[in-house]
Design a protein around this motif. Structure first.
Motif, short mmCIF file in Angstrom:
data_model
loop_
_atom_site.label_atom_id
_atom_site.label_comp_id
_atom_site.label_asym_id
_atom_site.label_seq_id
_atom_site.Cartn_x
_atom_site.Cartn_y
_atom_site.Cartn_z
N GLY A 113 0.62 -1.05 0.05
CA GLY A 113 0.09 -0.03 -0.03
C GLY A 113 0.74 1.21 0.04
N PRO A 123 2.71 4.44 -1.43
CA PRO A 123 2.68 5.15 -2.69
C PRO A 123 4.15 4.95 -3.53
N GLU A 152 -2.99 6.41 -3.78
CA GLU A 152 -2.94 7.12 -2.50
C GLU A 152 -2.63 8.68 -2.74
N LYS A 210 -0.20 3.25 -5.78
CA LYS A 210 0.46 2.17 -4.75
C LYS A 210 1.27 1.32 -5.38
#
Length: 490
Positions: free
Chosen positions: A129, A131, A178, A183
């Motif tokens: 998750g 970036p 994000e 991500k």
């Protein structure tokens, strides 16, 4: 009854400032208690200056670790001891820049990838998750998006109207964005070359017989990797056993195709990509192994995977994307489906292994399958479907084989000689008697079957106590153990 040392309990005979590391480890894990003035077996030995330590220890913990603990004074049989109670903290706690963690009854210092995972988890984040800067939606692979849309439409897990949105909106709906950044999960699942950003984000496949015979590498987005890997495994690396029902030709792999695909998807979804190591698939004559770096939840063992359990994917964003595509479930039933599928098909139940940071899924091939494919002339598994007659003749000459009169051979133009399946074992024995140091590859060339078939029959002879190999792999030889069968000596 005094509890033994465990995940949450530690005994020390006296206080040392280095035990601040243990308190740090408890704070970063599930919390715990250190008893000062007790032996390893939990018996009280007493501690000097207990009252002074009650003041010093909390102050040192506050100044060095930045947290608050409870220190309680106890007495037993006239001996004083301290109880230091540390709670689990929701944020990372460091000891002079070091991050320690309590695991089982040991303290570990977290470094490298393990430290990254720990800090992300404490922040409510996961590795997939995070970036990724400098990657735009336009850099992603349209073919992978098309593949996803086709899968998702078939699965019915996304509205058709959502699938008609542009790629940027689709990524947003899949929660792969994000802020202004994509991500890591988006890069892995849809970028044509994710290895530019994540080293080792590919799959290696190899075929082994004592040593590596040949190999392939599969690159591209994760969706493309699944498709290409399944194609390679089912057409090049695994040989289908041929049977017939009436005039209908039936091709059977050593495991259900769906079970193999589920195991492959498990390795992709749960892989620890921060390990920078590719998924590795090793195919042998009698098994197929899928290896990937990965971690179970802290309180799990391999036994948790073999029973019904809640889904706790290591890469939740990647898992969610594959779920929407209809490729996986989200109820923790992956292993159960693999085992159930193999049982239903009458195949051996696969085995699963886990060692810290490493996972294996192993499919075992039945003896019936090995015998069946061993008797087939064409060898789909290694792509060698025959040899030129001149090469075969030269090979037999070099091996010192004298063709026995009992098995006359006619060499066709393009395929190896063949011996009827019923005579394979007897022919192997006669050839070994004539040439004790003959190699399996030469036996296969003479008999017109695969090396896999030769290995199967030799293993049968070994189990029957009729054949052994003496010496090393280079300079050894076969020894026949003569037995009478039907009043005839072979």
């Amino acid at each position: 009854m005094t509890p033994e040392e465990s995940q949450n309990v530690e005994y020390k005979q006296s206080w040392r400032d280095e035990y601040l590391k243990w308190i740090c480890g408890f704070a970063n894990a599930q919390g715990g208690t250190i008893f000062i003035g007790m032996n390893d077996d939990g018996s009280v030995c007493g501690v000097a200056n207990a009252k002074r330590l009650m003041e010093d220890i909390p102050n040192k913990v506050r100044d060095v670790l930045g947290i608050v603990i409870d220190v309680n004074l106890h007495e037993q049989d006239g001996l004083q001891y301290l109880e230091i109670v540390t709670g689990a903290y929701p944020y990372p706690v460091s000891y002079k820049g070091e991050y320690h963690y309590r695991s089982g009854s040991t303290k570990q210092e977290l470094k490298g990838a393990a430290l990254d995972r720990f800090i992300l988890r404490k922040q409510g984040k996961t590795w997939d998750g995070v970036p990724v800067p400098f990657v735009k939606v336009g850099d992603l692979d349209d073919a992978s998006f098309a593949l996803f849309r086709r899968y998702a439409k078939h699965s019915g897990r996304m509205e058709e109207a959502d699938l008609m949105d542009d790629n940027a909106t689709l990524l947003y709906r899949l929660r792969l964005v994000e802020g202004d950044y994509l991500k890591r999960a988006a890069v892995l699942t849809f970028h044509p070359d994710p290895e530019r950003f994540v080293t080792g984000a590919y799959i290696k496949i190899g075929f082994f017989r004592d040593d590596l015979i040949y190999q392939d590498e599969v690159h591209g987005s994760l969706f493309q990797q699944v498709k290409q890997t399944m194609d390679l495994l089912t057409t090049k690396y695994l040989k289908a056993l041929i049977s017939y029902e009436g005039i209908q030709r039936i091709e059977s792999l050593p495991m259900p195709r769906e079970a193999l695909r589920e195991a492959l998807l498990n390795s992709i979804v749960h892989k620890a990509y921060e390990s920078l190591t590719p998924i590795q698939i090793a195919v042998y004559d009698d098994k197929l192994e899928i290896f990937n770096c990965g971690y179970l939840p802290d309180d799990w063992t391999i036994d948790n995977l073999l029973v019904s359990h809640r889904s706790r994917p290591y890469n939740p964003d990647i898992a969610h994307t594959f779920f929407r595509a209809g490729e996986i479930e989200t109820w923790g039933r992956g292993i159960e489906r693999i085992i159930g599928g193999c049982k239903a098909a009458g195949c051996p139940v696969p085995t699963f292994r886990y060692s810290t940071g490493e996972m294996w899924s192993v499919f075992h091939f039945s003896e019936e399958y090995q015998e069946g494919v061993g008797g087939q002339v064409s060898d789909q598994a290694d792509g060698q479907k025959g040899s030129q007659a001149t090469d075969l003749a030269q090979k037999i000459t070099n091996s010192g084989i004298t063709v026995p009169d009992a098995d006359p051979v006619t060499v066709p133009d393009t395929v190896p000689v063949t011996v009827s399946k019923e005579n394979v074992k007897d022919s192997i024995i006669r050839m070994i008697r004539r040439t004790p140091n003959i190699r399996k590859s030469d036996l296969a060339a003479y008999l017109g079957i695969t090396v896999r078939g030769v290995k199967y029959h030799i293993e049968k002879l070994r189990k029957d106590g009729r054949l052994i190999w003496e010496g090393n792999s280079r300079n050894g030889h076969w020894t026949l153990i003569e037995k009478k069968r039907n009043n005839n000596n072979l």
